[in-house]
Design a protein around this motif. Structure first.
Motif, PDB file in Angstrom:
ATOM      1  N   VAL A 178      55.384  61.721  71.496  1.00  0.00           N
ATOM      2  CA  VAL A 178      54.060  61.636  71.887  1.00  0.00           C
ATOM      3  C   VAL A 178      53.061  62.054  71.037  1.00  0.00           C
ATOM      4  O   VAL A 178      52.069  61.121  71.062  1.00  0.00           O
ATOM      5  CB  VAL A 178      53.989  62.991  73.105  1.00  0.00           C
ATOM      6  CG1 VAL A 178      52.417  63.202  73.491  1.00  0.00           C
ATOM      7  CG2 VAL A 178      55.002  62.921  74.374  1.00  0.00           C
ATOM      8  N   LYS A 179      53.534  62.632  70.007  1.00  0.00           N
ATOM      9  CA  LYS A 179      52.225  62.940  68.978  1.00  0.00           C
ATOM     10  C   LYS A 179      52.248  61.535  68.191  1.00  0.00           C
ATOM     11  O   LYS A 179      51.021  61.083  67.893  1.00  0.00           O
ATOM     12  CB  LYS A 179      52.818  63.917  68.032  1.00  0.00           C
ATOM     13  CG  LYS A 179      52.366  65.325  68.558  1.00  0.00           C
ATOM     14  CD  LYS A 179      52.833  66.539  67.492  1.00  0.00           C
ATOM     15  CE  LYS A 179      52.302  67.833  67.573  1.00  0.00           C
ATOM     16  NZ  LYS A 179      51.025  67.810  67.617  1.00  0.00           N
ATOM     17  N   ARG A 180      53.283  60.805  67.714  1.00  0.00           N
ATOM     18  CA  ARG A 180      53.305  59.772  67.189  1.00  0.00           C
ATOM     19  C   ARG A 180      52.453  58.723  67.898  1.00  0.00           C
ATOM     20  O   ARG A 180      51.669  57.908  67.254  1.00  0.00           O
ATOM     21  CB  ARG A 180      54.682  58.854  66.900  1.00  0.00           C
ATOM     22  CG  ARG A 180      55.018  58.063  65.947  1.00  0.00           C
ATOM     23  CD  ARG A 180      56.463  57.560  66.073  1.00  0.00           C
ATOM     24  NE  ARG A 180      56.853  57.112  67.242  1.00  0.00           N
ATOM     25  CZ  ARG A 180      56.610  55.790  67.640  1.00  0.00           C
ATOM     26  NH1 ARG A 180      55.924  55.039  67.032  1.00  0.00           N
ATOM     27  NH2 ARG A 180      57.147  55.430  68.733  1.00  0.00           N
ATOM     28  N   CYS A 181      52.730  58.555  69.277  1.00  0.00           N
ATOM     29  CA  CYS A 181      51.986  57.618  69.980  1.00  0.00           C
ATOM     30  C   CYS A 181      50.591  57.655  70.124  1.00  0.00           C
ATOM     31  O   CYS A 181      49.952  56.916  70.084  1.00  0.00           O
ATOM     32  CB  CYS A 181      52.634  57.468  71.519  1.00  0.00           C
ATOM     33  SG  CYS A 181      54.191  57.058  71.753  1.00  0.00           S
ATOM     34  N   ASP A 182      50.002  59.094  70.145  1.00  0.00           N
ATOM     35  CA  ASP A 182      48.802  59.730  70.119  1.00  0.00           C
ATOM     36  C   ASP A 182      47.902  59.009  68.773  1.00  0.00           C
ATOM     37  O   ASP A 182      46.867  58.505  69.087  1.00  0.00           O
ATOM     38  CB  ASP A 182      48.703  61.052  70.337  1.00  0.00           C
ATOM     39  CG  ASP A 182      47.454  61.582  70.607  1.00  0.00           C
ATOM     40  OD1 ASP A 182      46.441  60.606  71.024  1.00  0.00           O
ATOM     41  OD2 ASP A 182      47.251  62.825  70.522  1.00  0.00           O
ATOM     42  N   ASN A 183      48.670  59.278  67.850  1.00  0.00           N
ATOM     43  CA  ASN A 183      48.019  58.757  66.664  1.00  0.00           C
ATOM     44  C   ASN A 183      47.951  57.379  66.327  1.00  0.00           C
ATOM     45  O   ASN A 183      46.818  56.858  66.004  1.00  0.00           O
ATOM     46  CB  ASN A 183      48.869  59.464  65.419  1.00  0.00           C
ATOM     47  CG  ASN A 183      48.530  60.754  65.135  1.00  0.00           C
ATOM     48  OD1 ASN A 183      47.294  61.019  65.014  1.00  0.00           O
ATOM     49  ND2 ASN A 183      49.481  61.904  65.364  1.00  0.00           N
ATOM     50  N   LEU A 184      49.029  56.772  66.960  1.00  0.00           N
ATOM     51  CA  LEU A 184      48.869  55.330  66.763  1.00  0.00           C
ATOM     52  C   LEU A 184      47.905  54.818  67.789  1.00  0.00           C
ATOM     53  O   LEU A 184      47.357  53.594  67.390  1.00  0.00           O
ATOM     54  CB  LEU A 184      50.397  54.632  67.096  1.00  0.00           C
ATOM     55  CG  LEU A 184      51.222  54.564  65.875  1.00  0.00           C
ATOM     56  CD1 LEU A 184      52.883  54.441  66.488  1.00  0.00           C
ATOM     57  CD2 LEU A 184      50.870  53.739  65.008  1.00  0.00           C
ATOM     58  N   GLY A 185      47.571  55.379  68.924  1.00  0.00           N
ATOM     59  CA  GLY A 185      46.703  54.924  69.864  1.00  0.00           C
ATOM     60  C   GLY A 185      44.991  54.926  69.370  1.00  0.00           C
ATOM     61  O   GLY A 185      44.102  54.769  69.965  1.00  0.00           O
ATOM     62  N   LYS A 186      45.027  55.808  68.323  1.00  0.00           N
ATOM     63  CA  LYS A 186      43.565  56.013  67.744  1.00  0.00           C
ATOM     64  C   LYS A 186      43.076  54.797  67.456  1.00  0.00           C
ATOM     65  O   LYS A 186      41.796  54.659  67.365  1.00  0.00           O
ATOM     66  CB  LYS A 186      43.752  57.201  66.712  1.00  0.00           C
ATOM     67  CG  LYS A 186      43.871  58.622  67.453  1.00  0.00           C
ATOM     68  CD  LYS A 186      43.894  59.669  66.604  1.00  0.00           C
ATOM     69  CE  LYS A 186      44.373  60.930  67.517  1.00  0.00           C
ATOM     70  NZ  LYS A 186      44.449  61.989  66.724  1.00  0.00           N
TER      71      LYS A 186
END
Ligand code: ATP
Ligand code: MG
Length: 444
Positions: A352-360
């Motif tokens: 989830v954290k990885r996706c959150d960062n990629l989504g920035k």
């Protein structure tokens, strides 16, 4: 093409045909045979009335589950097959199901009541494909289009709005403009659909390869049953850490997510609490202090509304609640997190954290990705060492604590948590004698 109808359904169709009743393969399997994909189930339709179907198929085991609606479930080669009598639906007055069902002997009438052209094709044992509504053309072009007048079809059954989105997401098909416009005109029909059915379609939709595009195109469909999403869809974020607004960020994060249900749900809902937490400082920069806790609360509410099972709901809420919690890259901290969440949830949280960062947005979250990789590697190393992480693994339990003279009540849990923490950080071995000695010491 017939050669590819395997022995199970072939046997059933041959029995029906042998007794003089037309039988066809229909639904997802016909789509699958035409485009080489492998859907889950086999749907067979027949001119035989349900009782006749049963008579032809005896002595195969039969389940009479949907008999009133004309469905017989037969077991062949150890698997269940649904055999549905050709039918024409009567008028729909409740927006959910037809007031009456009339059995018919004409295949085309049966295909006419089906939702989309790509779902309204039937294949016989003779290899002839019946396709009265242009399903093959739409299948080749990758188009979801209602059979007949889309407004009428959506007004008959509101679930079809979501089915259109689900097929579009899972088959990687576009929704025909007339069908798309009718979806937007008939949103209130969703209010009549049972929560469990909305949930089932949403789960499939979210796992689809085109889920992100479908959600970008139709946020209003989700907002109809989840009004809590509305403010996120409208949210602007003036913040150096974000390139996109709330919804675009969520969709970019979702695009990076693996096809794992709880991870996709958590990514979809992780920022739903941002709008009520938004403040803007003197420099014009937006902040969202405390949004993870608010998101978790809203996610809990939203998942309850769709009657998600407790296990899924609790896991998603945990992931949402912790999505921006810092995890320090030290062995002790990683072990504590593993103890708190358990292995599975810990790795899901890293996702989830990885996706959150990629989504920035490009150039904004990537520097954190290496740190997440490191955390994953540290956790795998700790697990490989076979350490003890959770209360369940601790070599003493509540009974031992009581026996050591701690009064029953919350104190027991606190003592156990204290011991677990000392084991996790390596101050004590996970050894019964050593832990009992530590207990004695504390009491004395
Ligand atoms: P899959 O099994 O891969 O999800 P499917 O197309 O087989 O896809 P089912 O839900 O198994 O979908 O339904 C079988 C068929 O029944 C569909 O292809 C469609 O023809 C018809 N059907 C199902 N639900 C509806 C509905 N709500 N309205 C109209 N027709 C429907
Ligand atoms: Mg099916």
């Amino acid at each position: 093409m017939t050669a590819r109808i395997p022995p199970g359904p072939r046997l059933l169709m041959e029995r029906l045909e042998g007794a003089g009743h037309e039988a066809h393969l229909v639904g997802g399997r016909v789509r699958g045979l035409l485009r080489g994909a492998e859907p889950q189930d086999w749907d067979i339709c027949t001119a035989a009335a349900p009782r006749e179907t049963e008579a032809c198929l005896a002595p195969l085991p039969i389940l009479e589950t949907g008999l009133r609606h004309g469905t017989v479930t037969a077991l062949a080669e150890g698997r269940p097959y649904e055999i549905t009598t050709y039918r024409a639906d009567g008028p729909y007055s409740d927006g959910r199901r037809p007031d009456s069902v009339r059995f018919v002997t004409d295949l085309t009438q049966d295909l006419a009541r089906r939702d989309f052209t790509v779902n309204a094709m039937a294949l016989g044992l003779d290899g002839v494909l019946h396709d009265p509504f242009g399903g093959q053309v739409d299948l080749a072009a990758g188009v979801i289009r209602c059979v007949g007048d889309p407004d009428r079809r959506f007004q008959e059954d509101g679930l079809r709005l979501l089915r259109a989105l689900r097929f579009s997401a899972c088959l990687d098909f576009a929704i025909h403009p007339d069908t798309a416009a009718a979806i937007r005109r008939n949103l209130p029909m969703l209010d009549k659909v049972a929560a469990e059915r909305v949930q089932a379609e949403l789960r499939k939709l979210l796992l689809g390869s085109r889920a992100t595009e479908v959600l970008r195109e139709f946020p209003e469909v989700l907002c109809r049953f989840w009004p809590q999403l509305g403010p996120l869809v409208a949210l602007e974020q003036h913040n150096p850490h974000h390139r996109y607004g709330g919804w675009e960020h969520t969709l970019h994060a979702l695009a990076a997510a693996p096809a794992e249900e709880v991870v996709r749900l958590a990514v979809l809902l992780h920022d739903v609490g941002k709008p009520p937490c938004k403040t803007t400082d003197e420099a014009g920069i937006d902040h969202f202090y405390g949004h993870a806790a608010v998101s978790a609360q809203l996610a809990d509410q939203m998942l309850r509304a769709l009657k998600f099972d407790t296990r899924t709901r609790e896991r998603v809420v945990t992931l949402v609640e912790r999505h921006d919690a810092p995890i320090h890259p030290t062995e002790k901290s990683v072990r504590r997190w593993l103890g708190r969440l358990g292995e599975e949830a810990f790795f899901q949280l890293l996702e989830v954290k990885r996706c959150d960062n990629l989504g920035k947005g490009p150039g904004l979250g990537e520097d954190r990705l290496a740190a997440l990789e490191t955390l994953g590697a540290m956790a795998r190393a700790a697990i490989a060492q076979g350490e003890c992480f959770s209360l369940r693994d601790l070599a003493v339990n509540g009974r031992d604590v009581l026996a050591a003279g701690v009064p029953a009540g919350p104190q027991v849990g606190r003592v156990l948590a204290g011991l677990l923490d000392r084991v996790i950080v390596g101050a004590l071995p996970n050894d019964r004698a050593a832990l009992l000695a530590a207990l004695e010491e504390e009491r004395g």
